[in-house]
Write a protein that holds these residues in place. Sequence first.
Motif, short mmCIF file in Angstrom:
data_model
loop_
_atom_site.label_atom_id
_atom_site.label_comp_id
_atom_site.label_asym_id
_atom_site.label_seq_id
_atom_site.Cartn_x
_atom_site.Cartn_y
_atom_site.Cartn_z
N VAL A 154 0.64 -1.13 0.23
CA VAL A 154 -0.11 -0.26 0.20
C VAL A 154 0.99 1.40 -0.31
O VAL A 154 2.26 1.25 0.01
CB VAL A 154 -0.91 -0.13 1.33
N GLN A 155 0.59 2.22 -0.68
CA GLN A 155 1.16 3.39 -0.43
C GLN A 155 0.45 4.55 0.46
O GLN A 155 -0.88 4.18 0.08
CB GLN A 155 1.10 4.14 -1.79
N HIS A 156 1.10 5.88 1.29
CA HIS A 156 0.17 6.55 1.68
C HIS A 156 1.09 7.41 2.44
O HIS A 156 1.74 7.39 2.52
CB HIS A 156 -0.57 5.36 3.09
N SER A 157 0.06 8.41 2.62
CA SER A 157 0.48 9.95 3.06
C SER A 157 -0.13 10.32 4.27
O SER A 157 -0.96 9.77 4.71
CB SER A 157 0.30 10.15 2.10
N GLU A 158 0.33 10.87 5.32
CA GLU A 158 0.31 10.89 6.48
C GLU A 158 0.59 12.75 7.24
O GLU A 158 1.71 12.85 7.48
CB GLU A 158 0.57 9.67 7.89
N ILE A 159 -0.53 13.32 7.71
CA ILE A 159 0.26 14.92 7.30
C ILE A 159 -0.69 15.18 9.12
O ILE A 159 -1.85 14.43 9.12
CB ILE A 159 -0.02 15.90 6.56
N ASN A 160 -0.06 16.45 9.25
CA ASN A 160 -0.64 16.91 10.42
C ASN A 160 -1.67 18.25 9.75
O ASN A 160 -1.62 18.75 8.80
CB ASN A 160 0.44 18.14 11.45
N GLY A 161 -3.09 18.01 9.67
CA GLY A 161 -4.39 17.87 9.32
C GLY A 161 -4.75 20.31 9.43
O GLY A 161 -5.50 20.37 9.80
N SER A 162 -3.86 20.64 10.82
CA SER A 162 -4.89 21.58 12.00
C SER A 162 -3.07 22.63 11.17
O SER A 162 -1.90 22.17 10.73
CB SER A 162 -3.57 21.31 12.43
N SER A 163 -3.54 23.89 10.85
CA SER A 163 -2.10 24.71 10.57
C SER A 163 -1.85 25.55 11.69
O SER A 163 -1.09 26.22 11.57
CB SER A 163 -3.31 25.57 9.62
N ASP A 164 -2.12 24.99 12.64
CA ASP A 164 -1.99 26.02 13.74
C ASP A 164 -1.82 24.85 15.51
O ASP A 164 -0.64 25.62 16.27
CB ASP A 164 -2.74 27.30 14.27
N GLU A 165 -2.03 23.92 14.91
CA GLU A 165 -1.24 23.15 16.48
C GLU A 165 -0.99 21.64 16.00
O GLU A 165 -0.81 21.35 14.52
CB GLU A 165 -3.33 22.61 17.14
#
Length: 239
Positions: A101-112
């Motif tokens: 599987v190929q996946h991406s994980e990011i912080n979905g907040s712009s300030d936290e």
Amino acid sequence: MKIVIHKAEDRGYANHGWLQANHSFSFANFYDKDKIQFGALRVFNDDVIAPKMGFGTHPHDNMEIITIPLKGVLKHRDNMGDEWIPVVPGEVQIMSAGTGVQHSEINGSSDEHLSLFQIWIVPNKRNVEPRYGQKTFDASERKNKLQTLVTSIDESHEGSLKIHQDAKISRIDLDKGEPFEYKLMSENHGVYVMTIYGNNTINGNTLKTRDAVGVYETNSFSITTNEDAGFLFVEVPLN
């Protein structure tokens, strides 16, 4: 009963600027011959990710990956679907990588900042079809009682997420002085206990926030809380 102690300050640590990573087991540039894995538990990472930052698209195969956000919002996307999926505290995410599987994980907040645990468990079935799961677990259901989060796909336990391994992941929040005994599934299993927060004692060992212990060769063990404390249990086969 045998016990292995992993103090918080003895974990592998990496400061990437956007990522503060703590590794309970050998991972990336951290290597300790005495901390390769605990039975089928291969990775237990405690990560803090800066706003809007994260891991770009990358591959996995033949691994059961469990992610537990503690603060903030995780956004996940993989090649099983094109949409970004939010995962927030109170939810648990599982991904059976299987054939790949190929996946991406990011912080979905712009300030936290995003804080999370990520756990990798070696599967008991290889090259399965990749699959994804996500579920909300009510915090009130783990107040002074064990809440089961993840179990084997071969078990009929209702309400838990499923992985390809004879394992169980559970969580509890204990009040100070509240007695608790953990019972293992079998004598062939061990359990890795992470203190999420609080001060406690297991088998005469005093543990604080983010200290962990691996317990095995026993049917059960008791926890004494010296203050309010939260725990994550990862029970896995040892062989």
